[in-house]
Design a protein around this motif. Structure first.
Motif, short mmCIF file in Angstrom:
data_model
loop_
_atom_site.label_atom_id
_atom_site.label_comp_id
_atom_site.label_asym_id
_atom_site.label_seq_id
_atom_site.Cartn_x
_atom_site.Cartn_y
_atom_site.Cartn_z
N ALA A 45 57.22 13.11 42.61
CA ALA A 45 57.06 14.08 43.49
C ALA A 45 58.50 14.58 44.32
O ALA A 45 58.75 15.81 44.49
CB ALA A 45 56.10 13.90 44.65
N GLU B 101 61.21 20.47 49.07
CA GLU B 101 61.27 19.35 50.03
C GLU B 101 60.31 19.22 51.05
O GLU B 101 59.73 18.29 51.37
CB GLU B 101 62.60 18.91 50.54
N ALA C 214 60.33 17.96 43.75
CA ALA C 214 60.50 18.72 44.99
C ALA C 214 61.89 19.08 45.22
O ALA C 214 62.30 20.18 45.24
CB ALA C 214 60.04 17.97 46.21
N TRP D 84 56.80 18.29 50.25
CA TRP D 84 56.44 17.02 49.86
C TRP D 84 55.51 16.28 50.52
O TRP D 84 55.55 16.46 51.99
CB TRP D 84 57.84 16.21 49.63
N PRO D 85 54.67 15.22 50.26
CA PRO D 85 54.61 15.02 48.73
C PRO D 85 53.29 15.58 47.87
O PRO D 85 53.48 15.29 46.72
CB PRO D 85 54.25 13.42 48.77
N LEU E 26 61.03 11.41 51.44
CA LEU E 26 61.27 11.76 50.17
C LEU E 26 62.35 11.03 49.61
O LEU E 26 62.47 10.60 48.40
CB LEU E 26 61.68 13.25 50.21
#
Length: 247
Positions: A35, A45, A39, A48-49, A145
């Motif tokens: 992910a 971003e 992303a 996310w997620p 992330l």
């Protein structure tokens, strides 16, 4: 894809779910890593997620109205967790998008497949107020992330690997300090330890006949080193692939 979701037992037998905790945790870790990749590829971003990547890949894209209606009716009947609904919707939409515009997608590993396998091996997950993901038997913090992107990938999604990592109890992996020995694990079931080795010939876990450390901190005392579960999965998969046991 919709039929695949319909086949999921979202509230399964508790013993069956507990027996698959390890593979579900690995699959969630792999989904979080993938992910992050998707992303970044689409500037998602902030989402996310758990997101519908097609919203970012092609905001104007729509699946056929009859499929959308069936999907929403199904999800509305059985699923209350927003993140689960979001990813199920994303999986259906991405499957349709890939079928119609395969050349428009980046060369990245399939985004939703680890999560779909996660659902198929025990149903949904929950999100608690502390920021943890409750995977029905184990808690996992999503992390960040960038942190997930830096983590190791899951070597394979093959059922043989997923089945090989699953077992009842709390599991800690070890190998010889020179990393030339077999893969070892200590499995604690209601405080009773079971020390086992993964046989490269049998492709099964068998008693070691020797005592393994009670914790990673005590590994050096017995001449072994602790392994992360992703590293252990890589060794299991190498043995399965070498023996030709992959699906």
């Amino acid at each position: 894809m919709l039929e695949r979701l319909r086949a999921v037992e979202w509230v399964g037998d508790w013993d069956d779910v507990l027996a698959r905790v390890m593979s579900r945790r690995l699959l969630m870790r792999e989904y979080l890593r993938r992910a992050g990749m998707w992303a970044q590829a689409y500037g998602a971003e902030a989402a996310w997620p758990f997101f519908d990547v097609v919203e970012y890949a092609d905001p104007e894209f729509a699946i056929p109205p009859e499929v959308a209606a069936q999907l929403q009716e199904y999800l509305g009947q059985i699923i209350a967790i927003h993140a689960v609904k979001r990813t199920c919707t994303g999986a259906v939409r991405l499957a349709d998008y890939r079928a119609r515009r395969p050349d428009a997608l980046p060369d990245l590993p399939d985004l939703y497949e680890p999560l779909l396998l996660f659902y198929e091996r025990g149903g949904e997950f929950l999100q608690d107020n502390g920021g943890f993901l409750d995977l029905s038997g184990v808690l996992v913090r999503p992390g960040t992330l960038l942190g997930r992107l830096a983590g190791p990938p899951l070597s394979s999604l093959d059922p043989a690997l997923l089945d090989a990592v699953d077992a009842k109890g709390s599991i800690t992996y070890y190998t010889a300090a020179d990393r030339q020995g077999p893969l070892l694990r200590r499995r604690a079931v209601r405080s009773v330890p079971y020390d086992e080795a993964f046989g490269r010939d049998s492709l099964r876990w068998e008693p070691t006949g020797t005592q393994l450390p009670a914790s990673p901190e005590k590994a050096a005392e017995l001449g072994v080193v602790w392994l992360d579960e992703m590293e252990a999965a890589a060794l299991i998969w190498a043995a399965i692939a070498e023996a030709g046991g992959a699906a």
